[in-house]
Design a protein around this motif. Structure first.
Motif, short mmCIF file in Angstrom:
data_model
loop_
_atom_site.label_atom_id
_atom_site.label_comp_id
_atom_site.label_asym_id
_atom_site.label_seq_id
_atom_site.Cartn_x
_atom_site.Cartn_y
_atom_site.Cartn_z
N ARG A 127 12.51 9.13 -8.69
CA ARG A 127 12.05 7.83 -7.95
C ARG A 127 11.90 8.32 -6.48
NH1 ARG A 127 15.44 3.02 -10.32
NH2 ARG A 127 13.64 1.86 -9.35
N ARG A 128 10.84 7.56 -6.04
CA ARG A 128 10.74 7.73 -4.49
C ARG A 128 11.42 6.97 -3.51
NH1 ARG A 128 5.21 7.73 -1.91
NH2 ARG A 128 5.11 5.51 -2.70
N VAL A 129 12.18 7.16 -2.63
CA VAL A 129 12.92 6.16 -1.80
C VAL A 129 12.06 5.94 -0.46
CG1 VAL A 129 15.25 5.93 -0.53
CG2 VAL A 129 14.83 7.09 -2.68
N ARG A 185 0.97 -1.26 -0.11
CA ARG A 185 -0.05 -0.04 -0.16
C ARG A 185 0.94 1.39 -0.08
NH1 ARG A 185 -5.21 -0.23 1.81
NH2 ARG A 185 -6.19 -2.30 2.12
N GLY A 186 2.19 1.28 0.63
CA GLY A 186 2.81 2.35 0.81
C GLY A 186 3.66 2.75 -0.86
N LEU A 187 3.68 1.64 -1.54
CA LEU A 187 4.40 1.92 -2.94
C LEU A 187 3.35 2.14 -3.91
CD1 LEU A 187 6.44 -1.45 -2.28
CD2 LEU A 187 7.38 0.93 -2.02
N VAL A 188 2.98 3.36 -4.13
CA VAL A 188 1.95 3.71 -5.01
C VAL A 188 2.44 4.25 -6.35
CG1 VAL A 188 0.37 3.92 -3.01
CG2 VAL A 188 1.82 5.92 -3.75
N LEU A 207 8.76 10.99 5.98
CA LEU A 207 7.25 11.12 6.15
C LEU A 207 6.58 9.73 6.35
CD1 LEU A 207 6.20 14.03 3.72
CD2 LEU A 207 6.51 14.11 6.30
N ASP A 208 5.71 9.72 7.38
CA ASP A 208 4.68 8.35 7.57
C ASP A 208 4.11 8.26 6.22
OD1 ASP A 208 3.27 6.43 8.17
OD2 ASP A 208 3.02 7.09 10.23
N LEU A 242 5.17 2.41 5.37
CA LEU A 242 6.37 2.58 4.92
C LEU A 242 6.77 4.11 5.25
CD1 LEU A 242 6.77 0.87 1.46
CD2 LEU A 242 7.70 0.04 3.89
N PHE A 243 8.19 4.35 5.22
CA PHE A 243 8.56 6.00 5.59
C PHE A 243 9.33 6.21 4.08
CE2 PHE A 243 8.67 3.70 9.72
CZ PHE A 243 8.04 4.51 10.47
N TRP A 244 8.59 7.69 3.80
CA TRP A 244 9.12 8.14 2.64
C TRP A 244 10.19 9.31 2.87
CZ3 TRP A 244 5.22 11.76 -0.45
CH2 TRP A 244 6.12 12.18 -1.79
#
Length: 424
Positions: A184-186, A126-129, A203-204, A208-210
């Protein structure tokens, strides 16, 4: 529907129904006994054994006796048809009896609303959008599970999963620059990359934490308790530990930001435990100013103790950080009894910080007496040296016995202590 092994037979009796007893008795009386009596004594003996076992269970119409009678009647029908001998039918009945008494399957009362073992990986997804997300995983299970899903199911081939524990920090810093340049997001399952990143930048982002590279954004906290299994779920120890780490990591992130009440709410406790902990937290906040924002329990290796020991230790550490000494010490001591070794070391550091020398000495004696707790003893010594207390570190090192498996770390710490004790 959920199947589970259980010693109680009431649910199985409820599912089968007592009315099935009458057809079994009719088949037994009408087909087996009058027509063919050969080996009938052995059949009746097996049925009597089922009745005795059922009577010991305290049930009026017990499920074992019911299934024994059904199996006797079925074997009698086969016997009458001439496809098997009477003694073979009796032995088949005996095997049915043994199978019923050895493995009892019951149906859970009510539907199974969640599948927690299957949803843990789905929750991380769900955090990998965004397309091309990069996941820096610190849990080895997450690396293996995501790689297997990509290989076997074709799950999100655009996501790059990296085992952050086996990578050099300099390599990760260089790659983060490249990923940022590529847009790209990490993300990671650790808010501080296991202590290698300051607390304010991530960030929450759900599970996951972004890492956005900027700490100016207002953090928005995600409530993961509605996705996680309730405290009543019976999970495997490793699965329960992974769920607990997910919540404890969020609690530490919120503590680092000074959001203490949100940190307590992130821990996986039942509602009645939350009521007690929230009341203790509010009393601690009203009594004293916060001592520190970080956790004395991390970063470091996760404890292998069964849940909720780690969450209990984190709650005690949070209470101690806000001044709730008695309540926090009790929680840490209970977590240590449950197997969280780091809880004792954290309790010593809090006692030394509060000036409770006698209580700290008693806890240190417990640490020094157990060779398996040597890493915690060395951690306390490093803390003493860092806070300018080399004499106490030397006293603690002199009180412990030899532990060959930790000899290199202990020798380095003794040299550092001698260097602090030596004149300029």
């Amino acid at each position: 529907m959920q199947l589970r092994l259980a010693p109680e037979l009431a649910e199985l009796r409820r599912v089968v129904g007592a009315t099935s007893l009458y057809p079994a008795l009719a088949l037994l009386v009408l087909l087996v006994l009058p027509l063919r009596w050969r080996a009938g004594g052995l059949l009746l003996g097996v049925a009597g054994l089922g009745l005795v076992l059922a009577d010991r269970s305290g049930l009026l119409a017990p499920a074992p006796a019911l299934l024994v009678l059904v199996s006797v009647a079925a074997c009698g029908w086969i016997w009458l048809a001439g496809s098997a001998g009477g003694r073979w039918a009796a032995w088949a009945t005996t095997l049915v009896l043994l199978a019923v008494t050895a493995t009892r399957v019951v149906f859970a009362a009510g539907p199974a609303s969640r599948r927690p073992e299957a949803s843990l990986l789905a929750l991380h997804q769900r955090g990998l959008v965004a397309p091309g997300d990069v996941l820096l995983a610190h849990d080895p299970w997450l690396v293996l599970a995501f790689a297997a899903a990509q290989r076997d199911e074709g799950l999100r081939p655009d996501v790059e999963v990296i085992d952050a524990t086996s990578r050099d920090p300099a390599w990760l810093a260089e790659r983060r620059i490249g990923w940022s340049r590529e847009g790209r997001r990490v993300l990671s399952d650790s808010f501080s990359l296991a202590g290698r990143l300051r607390a304010g930048s991530p960030l929450d982002s759900g599970p996951l934490f972004w890492f956005t590279g900027s700490s100016a954004l207002e953090p928005l906290f995600t409530d993961l308790r509605r996705f996680s299994p309730t405290p009543g779920w019976r999970l495997r120890p490793d699965e329960a530990a992974r769920w607990e780490r997910l919540h404890v990591e969020r609690a530490r992130h919120r503590r680092a930001l000074g959001r203490h009440e949100e940190a307590m709410l992130a821990l996986p406790f039942a509602d009645e435990d939350f009521a007690v902990l929230t009341r203790q937290l509010q009393l601690a906040e009203l009594s004293r100013l916060p001592a520190t924002e970080g956790s004395e329990l991390g970063p470091g290796a996760w404890s292998q103790a069964l849940a909720p020991a780690s969450a209990m230790a984190e709650a005690g550490d949070l209470l101690l950080a806000l001044g709730g000494g008695a309540d926090g010490a009790a929680r840490l001591a209970e977590a240590a009894d449950r197997g969280v070794a780091e809880a004792l070391a954290a309790l010593v550091r809090w006692q030394l910080r509060a000036g409770e020398e006698e209580a700290a000495s008693a806890t240190l004696r417990v640490l020094a007496a157990a060779p398996v707790l040597r890493p915690q003893v060395l951690g306390v010594c490093r803390w003493l040296l860092l806070h300018g207390r080399p004499q106490e570190a030397a006293t603690l090192l002199g009180a412990v016995g030899p532990a060959a498996q930790f000899a290199p770390e202990e020798l380095a710490l003794r040299l550092a202590t001698l260097r602090e004790l030596a004149p300029p």
